[in-house]
Scaffold this motif. Structure first.
Motif, PDB file in Angstrom:
ATOM      1  N   PHE A 110       0.855  -1.178   0.000  1.00  0.00           N
ATOM      2  CA  PHE A 110       0.000   0.000   0.000  1.00  0.00           C
ATOM      3  C   PHE A 110       0.894   1.232   0.000  1.00  0.00           C
ATOM      4  CE2 PHE A 110      -3.588  -2.678   0.910  1.00  0.00           C
ATOM      5  CZ  PHE A 110      -3.027  -3.712   1.642  1.00  0.00           C
ATOM      6  N   TYR A 130       1.130   5.665   0.444  1.00  0.00           N
ATOM      7  CA  TYR A 130       0.541   6.898   0.930  1.00  0.00           C
ATOM      8  C   TYR A 130       1.382   8.077   0.450  1.00  0.00           C
ATOM      9  CZ  TYR A 130      -1.700   3.556   4.020  1.00  0.00           C
ATOM     10  OH  TYR A 130      -2.396   2.475   4.511  1.00  0.00           O
ATOM     11  N   GLN A 143       3.517   0.567   2.808  1.00  0.00           N
ATOM     12  CA  GLN A 143       3.017  -0.123   4.005  1.00  0.00           C
ATOM     13  C   GLN A 143       2.667  -1.556   3.651  1.00  0.00           C
ATOM     14  OE1 GLN A 143      -1.128   0.338   5.081  1.00  0.00           O
ATOM     15  NE2 GLN A 143      -0.657  -1.731   5.797  1.00  0.00           N
ATOM     16  N   TRP A 150       2.177  -5.753   5.821  1.00  0.00           N
ATOM     17  CA  TRP A 150       2.080  -6.458   7.089  1.00  0.00           C
ATOM     18  C   TRP A 150       3.262  -7.414   7.208  1.00  0.00           C
ATOM     19  CZ3 TRP A 150      -1.563  -7.199  11.163  1.00  0.00           C
ATOM     20  CH2 TRP A 150      -2.636  -6.300  11.142  1.00  0.00           C
ATOM     21  N   PHE A 175       5.579   0.242   8.117  1.00  0.00           N
ATOM     22  CA  PHE A 175       5.734   1.292   7.121  1.00  0.00           C
ATOM     23  C   PHE A 175       7.193   1.359   6.682  1.00  0.00           C
ATOM     24  CE2 PHE A 175       1.683   3.467   7.105  1.00  0.00           C
ATOM     25  CZ  PHE A 175       1.138   3.231   8.359  1.00  0.00           C
ATOM     26  N   TRP A 191       3.181   2.730  13.116  1.00  0.00           N
ATOM     27  CA  TRP A 191       1.892   2.180  13.553  1.00  0.00           C
ATOM     28  C   TRP A 191       1.923   1.949  15.057  1.00  0.00           C
ATOM     29  CZ3 TRP A 191       0.862  -3.344  14.714  1.00  0.00           C
ATOM     30  CH2 TRP A 191      -0.502  -3.623  14.874  1.00  0.00           C
ATOM     31  N   TYR A 250      -9.866  -4.120  16.573  1.00  0.00           N
ATOM     32  CA  TYR A 250     -10.631  -4.873  15.592  1.00  0.00           C
ATOM     33  C   TYR A 250     -11.972  -5.297  16.171  1.00  0.00           C
ATOM     34  CZ  TYR A 250      -6.347  -4.905  12.932  1.00  0.00           C
ATOM     35  OH  TYR A 250      -5.237  -4.504  12.235  1.00  0.00           O
ATOM     36  N   TYR A 281      -4.589  -5.111  18.291  1.00  0.00           N
ATOM     37  CA  TYR A 281      -3.250  -5.496  17.864  1.00  0.00           C
ATOM     38  C   TYR A 281      -2.395  -4.229  17.929  1.00  0.00           C
ATOM     39  CZ  TYR A 281      -4.536 -10.106  16.019  1.00  0.00           C
ATOM     40  OH  TYR A 281      -4.940 -11.414  15.885  1.00  0.00           O
ATOM     41  N   GLU A 293      -9.057   1.637   9.345  1.00  0.00           N
ATOM     42  CA  GLU A 293      -8.333   0.546   8.695  1.00  0.00           C
ATOM     43  C   GLU A 293      -9.338  -0.316   7.957  1.00  0.00           C
ATOM     44  OE1 GLU A 293      -5.386  -1.420  11.088  1.00  0.00           O
ATOM     45  OE2 GLU A 293      -5.458  -3.227   9.857  1.00  0.00           O
ATOM     46  N   TYR A 297      -8.876  -6.860   4.711  1.00  0.00           N
ATOM     47  CA  TYR A 297      -9.150  -8.130   5.359  1.00  0.00           C
ATOM     48  C   TYR A 297      -7.843  -8.851   5.652  1.00  0.00           C
ATOM     49  CZ  TYR A 297      -8.240  -9.711   0.628  1.00  0.00           C
ATOM     50  OH  TYR A 297      -7.664  -9.927  -0.598  1.00  0.00           O
ATOM     51  N   SER A 298      -7.887  -9.706   6.656  1.00  0.00           N
ATOM     52  CA  SER A 298      -6.743 -10.520   7.051  1.00  0.00           C
ATOM     53  C   SER A 298      -5.519  -9.623   7.186  1.00  0.00           C
ATOM     54  CB  SER A 298      -6.542 -11.637   6.033  1.00  0.00           C
ATOM     55  OG  SER A 298      -5.519 -12.504   6.473  1.00  0.00           O
ATOM     56  N   SER A 299      -4.412  -9.976   6.585  1.00  0.00           N
ATOM     57  CA  SER A 299      -3.209  -9.154   6.657  1.00  0.00           C
ATOM     58  C   SER A 299      -3.041  -8.302   5.404  1.00  0.00           C
ATOM     59  CB  SER A 299      -1.983 -10.062   6.837  1.00  0.00           C
ATOM     60  OG  SER A 299      -2.050 -10.729   8.063  1.00  0.00           O
ATOM     61  N   ARG A 300      -4.175  -7.966   4.801  1.00  0.00           N
ATOM     62  CA  ARG A 300      -4.149  -7.099   3.619  1.00  0.00           C
ATOM     63  C   ARG A 300      -5.030  -5.892   3.896  1.00  0.00           C
ATOM     64  NH1 ARG A 300      -2.003 -10.176  -0.662  1.00  0.00           N
ATOM     65  NH2 ARG A 300      -1.774 -12.371  -0.069  1.00  0.00           N
ATOM     66  N   THR A 301      -4.592  -5.082   4.855  1.00  0.00           N
ATOM     67  CA  THR A 301      -5.384  -3.929   5.262  1.00  0.00           C
ATOM     68  C   THR A 301      -4.603  -2.642   5.082  1.00  0.00           C
ATOM     69  OG1 THR A 301      -4.658  -4.063   7.571  1.00  0.00           O
ATOM     70  CG2 THR A 301      -6.626  -5.317   6.969  1.00  0.00           C
ATOM     71  N   TRP A 302      -5.348  -1.585   4.947  1.00  0.00           N
ATOM     72  CA  TRP A 302      -4.760  -0.273   4.701  1.00  0.00           C
ATOM     73  C   TRP A 302      -5.533   0.772   5.478  1.00  0.00           C
ATOM     74  CZ3 TRP A 302      -7.652  -3.137   1.362  1.00  0.00           C
ATOM     75  CH2 TRP A 302      -8.865  -2.592   0.918  1.00  0.00           C
ATOM     76  N   PHE A 303      -4.982   2.018   5.538  1.00  0.00           N
ATOM     77  CA  PHE A 303      -5.575   3.075   6.329  1.00  0.00           C
ATOM     78  C   PHE A 303      -6.143   4.169   5.417  1.00  0.00           C
ATOM     79  CE2 PHE A 303      -4.239   1.551  10.388  1.00  0.00           C
ATOM     80  CZ  PHE A 303      -3.096   0.826  10.131  1.00  0.00           C
TER      81      PHE A 303
END
Lengths: 106, 122
Positions: free
Chosen positions: A33, A35, A88, A90, A97, B49, B54, B60, B100, B103-109
């Motif tokens: 991702f 920004y 970004q 996980w 980041f 972060w 959630y 988390y 946020e 889903y799962s470990s594919r998330t963004w802000f």
């Protein structure tokens, strides 16, 4: 540590193409991702799930992600694109980041 | 269009607890589409972060902050909050709240609040 590595700075002439990279172990197996943060402003999402532009983001922004590197490409860069860009992803159950890349358009 | 706005003290004394609130407008905070996160940015540095709540239940957080972070939601006021205990000068930063998504470990802000500078003084 779980790091995403970005070059500190990238320069581009107006109208040319800028490529901003983000490196991490097996980053291509995840989603990346991006920004944009203009001076004094909050970050704005410009790319999600590697290649998808949010509504309102110009078509000159595109993304890719393969192997260990995700790339944000800005074709026909404009003065308004001058900003800090952060990737970004996980890693091991945590959001990470990159350190950010300052894009200069001159 | 979802909008977020941080509020709280701009100055906190060392060893005390930092408490910030994020007011959400344009949609219900109880929506399952959105989870609620906090990110900070020390002066002149990059994004870090802090943590995310959630489904209003599970937090988390960054491993280095985990023991000091509490995130909670107040559905009656459509807002969520951050508490960071035992602060030091290293906690001086602009604090952002954000939605946020994914889903799962594919998330963004998206979107982010405007940010609030919090300075820790000795």
């Amino acid at each position: 540590s779980h790091d995403l590595t970005q070059s500190p700075s990238v320069s581009v002439s107006p109208g040319q193409t800028a490529s901003i990279t983000c490196s991490g172990d097996k980053l291509g197996d995840q989603s990346a991702f991006w920004y944009q943060q203009r001076p004094g402003q909050s970050p704005v999402l410009v790319m999600y799930q590697d290649t998808t532009r949010p509504s309102g983001i110009p078509e000159r922004f595109s993304g890719s992600n393969s192997g260990n590197t995700a790339t944000l490409t800005i074709r026909g860069a404009q003065a308004m694109d001058e900003a800090d860009y952060y990737c970004q992803a996980w890693d091991s159950g945590a959001v990470v980041f990159g350190g950010g890349t300052k894009l200069t358009v001159l | 269009q979802l909008q977020l706005q941080e509020s709280g003290p701009g100055l906190v004394k060392s060893s005390e607890t930092l408490s910030l609130t994020c007011a959400v407008s344009g949609g219900p905070i109880s929506s399952s589409r959105h989870q609620w996160g906090w990110i900070r940015q020390p002066p002149g540095k990059g994004l870090e972060w802090i943590g995310t709540l959630y489904y209003g239940v599970t937090t988390y957080s960054r491993s280095s902050l985990k023991s000091r972070v509490t995130i909670s939601v107040d559905t009656s006021k459509n807002q969520f909050s951050l508490r960071l205990s035992s602060v030091t000068a290293a906690d001086t930063a602009v604090y952002y709240c954000a939605s946020e998504m994914g889903y799962s470990s594919r998330t963004w802000f998206d979107p982010w609040g405007q940010g609030l500078l919090v300075t820790v003084s000795s």
